[in-house]
Design a protein around this motif. Sequence first.
Motif, PDB file in Angstrom:
ATOM      1  N   ARG A  42       0.938  -1.663  -0.236  1.00 54.90           N
ATOM      2  CA  ARG A  42       0.295  -0.302   0.157  1.00 54.90           C
ATOM      3  C   ARG A  42       1.128   0.870  -0.282  1.00 54.90           C
ATOM      4  N   SER A  43       0.571   2.992  -0.648  1.00 55.05           N
ATOM      5  CA  SER A  43       1.778   3.251  -1.126  1.00 55.05           C
ATOM      6  C   SER A  43       0.691   4.449   0.026  1.00 55.05           C
ATOM      7  N   ASN A  44       2.096   5.329   0.481  1.00 58.91           N
ATOM      8  CA  ASN A  44       1.195   5.739   1.749  1.00 58.91           C
ATOM      9  C   ASN A  44       1.846   7.662   1.383  1.00 58.91           C
ATOM     10  N   ASN A  45       0.720   7.709   0.760  1.00 52.84           N
ATOM     11  CA  ASN A  45       1.613   9.675  -0.427  1.00 52.84           C
ATOM     12  C   ASN A  45       0.024  10.118   0.257  1.00 52.84           C
ATOM     13  N   ALA A  46      -1.200   9.946   0.595  1.00 49.09           N
ATOM     14  CA  ALA A  46      -2.225  10.431   0.765  1.00 49.09           C
ATOM     15  C   ALA A  46      -2.049  12.135   1.915  1.00 49.09           C
ATOM     16  N   GLN A  47      -2.235  13.239   1.601  1.00 50.93           N
ATOM     17  CA  GLN A  47      -1.728  13.639   3.015  1.00 50.93           C
ATOM     18  C   GLN A  47      -2.766  15.004   2.681  1.00 50.93           C
ATOM     19  N   SER A  90      -3.045  11.322   6.615  1.00 53.27           N
ATOM     20  CA  SER A  90      -1.750  11.778   6.444  1.00 53.27           C
ATOM     21  C   SER A  90      -0.580  10.542   6.402  1.00 53.27           C
ATOM     22  N   ASN A  91       0.313  10.941   5.823  1.00 54.84           N
ATOM     23  CA  ASN A  91       1.163  10.142   5.004  1.00 54.84           C
ATOM     24  C   ASN A  91       2.261   9.304   6.070  1.00 54.84           C
ATOM     25  N   ASN A  92       1.796   9.886   7.165  1.00 59.31           N
ATOM     26  CA  ASN A  92       3.064   9.025   7.935  1.00 59.31           C
ATOM     27  C   ASN A  92       1.771   7.605   9.006  1.00 59.31           C
TER      28      ASN A  92
END
Length: 203
Positions: A42-47, A90-92
């Motif tokens: 899973r990509s985590n770039n939504a912020q 949040s991308n964290n």
Amino acid sequence: MKAIVLDNKFAKSGETELPARYAEIKEHNLYLYVKSYLAGFRSNNAQAKTRGNVSGGGKKPWSQKGGGRARAGSITSPVFVGGGVAHGPSNNRNYDIKINKKQKRLALEYALKQKAESNSLFVVDSINIESGKTKDANNVFKSLKQKSTLFVVKASNEKTFLAFRNLGNCYLADSSELNAYLVAAFRSVVIEKDVFDEIVKRG
């Protein structure tokens, strides 16, 4: 539960039994592993910008009292158009799902058990395409009469890798790469005997 043994021409030459303990393995182990495996991709770039990230807002929009309006301290507040987002992504965020070694092993064994039950688990002494030609690899695949096949080797050589590389319904994997998701993703599995014996002896 039996795996089909193939000769060096990939024709059926016999059968080999899977350990009796495979019958007791629960499907839930495979479910947990696949869930964990896919979560790792899973990509985590939504912020979204919070009120602290939005530019501007240094001046109080209007006086605290006397205007007949609700008091406001900054136009970066989520209640204003163009303001920050409340409770946005949040991308964290960490999507990783932990799964222990025993569950990984049980998931792989259950996936192999499924293939054995559907007569699509094959064991062969060696998977080696000496010519390095895709045509020869495709002939091996066609001889199995399966829709898709995972070929598992102890360690692939360059020519065998090149032979399988362009086949859309096949995948060549080293034993170190083998996992329950790969096994479950293909209709059939052809595995070298050394790798098969190593998996069966575990546990």
